[in-house]
Motif scaffolding. Structure first.
Motif, PDB file in Angstrom:
ATOM      1  N   GLU A 205      -4.327  -5.328 -26.258  1.00 20.10           N
ATOM      2  CA  GLU A 205      -5.743  -5.501 -26.623  1.00 20.10           C
ATOM      3  C   GLU A 205      -5.996  -5.017 -28.050  1.00 20.10           C
ATOM      4  O   GLU A 205      -6.754  -5.625 -28.802  1.00 20.10           O
ATOM      5  CB  GLU A 205      -6.641  -4.740 -25.633  1.00 20.10           C
ATOM      6  N   GLN A 209      -7.388  -7.221 -31.070  1.00 25.09           N
ATOM      7  CA  GLN A 209      -8.640  -6.874 -31.741  1.00 25.09           C
ATOM      8  C   GLN A 209      -8.461  -6.678 -33.244  1.00 25.09           C
ATOM      9  O   GLN A 209      -9.326  -7.054 -34.030  1.00 25.09           O
ATOM     10  CB  GLN A 209      -9.229  -5.601 -31.109  1.00 25.09           C
ATOM     11  N   TYR A 242      -1.268 -13.380 -24.316  1.00 22.57           N
ATOM     12  CA  TYR A 242      -1.680 -13.121 -25.697  1.00 22.57           C
ATOM     13  C   TYR A 242      -0.990 -14.073 -26.674  1.00 22.57           C
ATOM     14  O   TYR A 242      -0.073 -13.674 -27.386  1.00 22.57           O
ATOM     15  CB  TYR A 242      -1.402 -11.652 -26.073  1.00 22.57           C
TER      16      TYR A 242
END
Ligand code: NAI
Ligand code: MG
Length: 394
Positions: A205, A209, A242
Motif C-alpha cells: 500500500e 501510495q 498491485y
C-alpha cells in the motif's frame, strides 16, 4: 478538525532532550494539539518496580497517539541493584517498556524510512568504476514486522521436558541428540499468517501510495523455509493485486552486501522482525546514522512514533545538550502523515532539508566530531540551536 491529544513519553536520557524539540517544531508548523506527559522508563522501574506504569497504558488507550523519546535498559544485576530497597526481593522483574508497548497494543507495523538529505556530510559515498566519487541518493522505506519472530520472547535455556519432547519429534533434532538438554538454548521464530499479511499489505500500500516501483521481500526462504517461506508465498500472491509494482526477493545476507553496492536501487523493503531491525539500521547508516533514523509503530488503534536511537546516557546530562534532534523531529513528521496532516509534515521535512543543504548549523554528529561538551567550541550547534534553525526555515 478537532484538536488532537498527543501522549508524550520522553523516557530516559536524551529522550528527555529531543522530545520537547519535536514539540517545538510541531507548534511552529501550526499543528494544534494538546500534549499530555506520560511516565515511562528506568526511573519508574527504580521507584515503582514498573517501567511502564498502568496510568501510561491508560493514557495511550484513551488518546491512541503518542510520541516517544527513548528508554534506558540495563542488565539483570543492575536492574535489581537500582530497584528501591523497599521493593527488593518482592518478585519484580524488569522488562523493556517499548517492547511491551508493541506487544500490548499489537503495534505490528514498524516503518523506518531512510532517505538521503542532499548536502549531509554523513551521506554514504562510493567509488565509481573510473575512480570518481559517487553519492547515491537513498530513498528506502523499511516495513518491519514488529511483534513476532525471534523477538517475540518464546525461548528457553534447558527447555522443560514437554517442550524438549515436542522438539524431538522433528527429524532435524537428531543433530542435537548428543547434547544434554541442560546445554540447549532454544529461541523460537514464530510467524503468523495474519501478521505476515498485514506487514506485506502495508508495504504494498505504501509503494502504491507513494509511487515506489518495487517491493523487496528481504528474508531467507531458501534456508528458513517455513517462516521466511510463508512471507515469500504471501508476497507472491499479493503482488498480483498491485499492477505496476514489482516484487523482488532478496536474502538478508546478500541484502547487506547490496546495501553498499547499489542502495539506490531499492524502494520499499519488507521483512520479519529481526531482519527488519538489521536492514533498517544498515540503511540508516547510509543516510546519516542514528541522528536521522525515525520510525513509526502502528497498530489497529494505537500508534507510537519514535527515533530509532536509544537514551545515549553518556550525553544525557550535558549542561548544553548536543545530540541531534532530527530523528525525533522526523518521527513527529511521520505522526503528522499518519493523521493526514501531510502538508505540515512535508513542510517540516523541507525545512530540515534546507538546513542540511545550507550546512551552516550542524550538531556534533553531522560534523563527525567526538560527542563531548567541547564540540560546541569546535563549532557544533547545540540540540536547541539546530531546532531553532529548522523553525527559522519553516
Ligand atoms: P543509543 O542509540 O542510545 O546510542 C548509541 C550512540 O549513538 C550514542 O553513544 C551516540 O554516539 C549516538 N547517538 C544516539 N542518538 C543520537 C542523537 N540523537 N544524536 C547524535 N548521536 C546519537 O544506543 P546504546 O548506547 O546502545 O544504548 C543506550 C541505552 O539506550 C541503553 O540503555 C539501551 O538499552 C537503550 N536503547 C533504547 C532504545 C529505545 O528506547 N527504543 C533503543 C536502543 C537502545
Ligand atoms: Mg535496533
Amino acid at each position: 478538525m478537532s484538536k488532537r491529544t498527543i501522549v508524550l513519553m520522553p523516557g530516559d536520557g536524551i529522550g528527555k532532550t529531543v522530545l520537547p524539540e519535536a514539540v517545538r517544531v510541531l507548534e511552529a508548523v501550526g499543528f494544534e494539539a494538546d500534549y499530555l506527559h506520560a511516565d515511562i522508563g528506568w526511573d519508574f522501574w527504580c521507584k515503582e518496580g514498573n517501567p511502564l506504569p498502568e496510568r501510561t497504558v491508560k493514557l495511550l488507550e484513551e488518546h491512541k497517539l503518542s510520541l516517544f523519546g527513548a528508554i534506558t535498559s540495563k542488565p539483570k544485576a543492575a536492574a535489581m541493584q537500582e530497584l528501591a530497597p523497599e521493593l527488593q526481593n518482592k518478585g519484580y522483574v524488569y522488562y523493556s517498556p517499548i517492547v511491551e508497548l508493541r506487544q500490548h497494543f499489537n503495534l505490528d507495523i514498524c516503518i523506518r524510512p531512510c532517505k538521503t538529505f542532499k548536502g549531509n556530510s554523513l551521506n554514504f559515498i562510493r567509488r565509481g568504476y573510473d575512480g570518481t566519487i559517487e553519492e547515491p541518493g537513498v530513498d528506502v522505506v523499511i516495513f518491519r514486522q514488529n511483534t513476532e519472530g525471534l523477538y517475540c520472547g518464546v525461548e528457553w535455556t534447558n527447555p522443560p521436558d514437554q517442550v524438549y519432547a515436542a522438539f524431538n519429534t522433528h527429524p532435524k533434532m537428531k543433530n542435537f541428540a548428543a547434547t544434554p538438554k541442560e546445554e540447549l538454548a532454544i529461541s523460537a521464530r514464530i510467524f503468523s499468517k495474519k501478521a505476515c499479511e498485514r506487514i506485506i499489505r502495508a508495504a504494498f500500500e505504501h509503494a502504491k501510495q507513494y509511487g515506489y516501483k518495487s517491493v523487496t521481500l528481504c528474508e531467507k526462504p531458501n534456508v528458513i523455509r517455513e517462516t521466511s517461506g510463508m512471507m515469500l508465498h504471501i508476497a507472491m500472491e499479493m503482488v498480483k493485486e498491485y499492477p505496476g509494482i514489482e516484487l523482488w526477493d532478496t536474502n538478508i545476507d546478500a541484502q547487506m552486501m547490496w546495501l553498499t553496492k547499489n542502495p539506490e536501487t531499492y524502494g520499499v523493503i519488507v521483512c520479519g522482525n529481526m531482519f527488519g531491525d538489521i536492514v533498517s539500521d544498515g540503511f540508516a547508516g547510509l543516510v546519516g546514522g542514528l541522528g536521522f533514523a525515525c520510525s513509526a509503530n502502528i497498530g489497529q488503534e494505537v500508534a507510537i512514533f519514535e527515533p530509532t536511537h536509544g537514551s545515549a546516557p553518556k550525553y544525557a546530562d550535558f549542561e548544553t545538550p548536543i545530540v541531534n534532534p532530527i530523528a525525533t523531529i522526523l518521527s513527529a513528521g511521520m505522526m503528522l502523515d499518519y493523521i493526514g496532516e501531510t502538508v505540515k509534515a512535508d513542510k517540516i521535512r523541507e525545512a530540515i532539508a534546507k538546513v542540511i543543504q545550507a550546512g551552516q548549523v550542524k550538531t556534533y554528529d553531522m560534523m563527525k566530531l567526538r560527542g563531548s561538551p567541547k564540540a560546541l567550541q569546535q563549532g557544533a550547534a547545540s540540540t536547541m540551536q539546530l531546532t531553532d534553525e529548522i523553525i527559522r526555515y519553516l
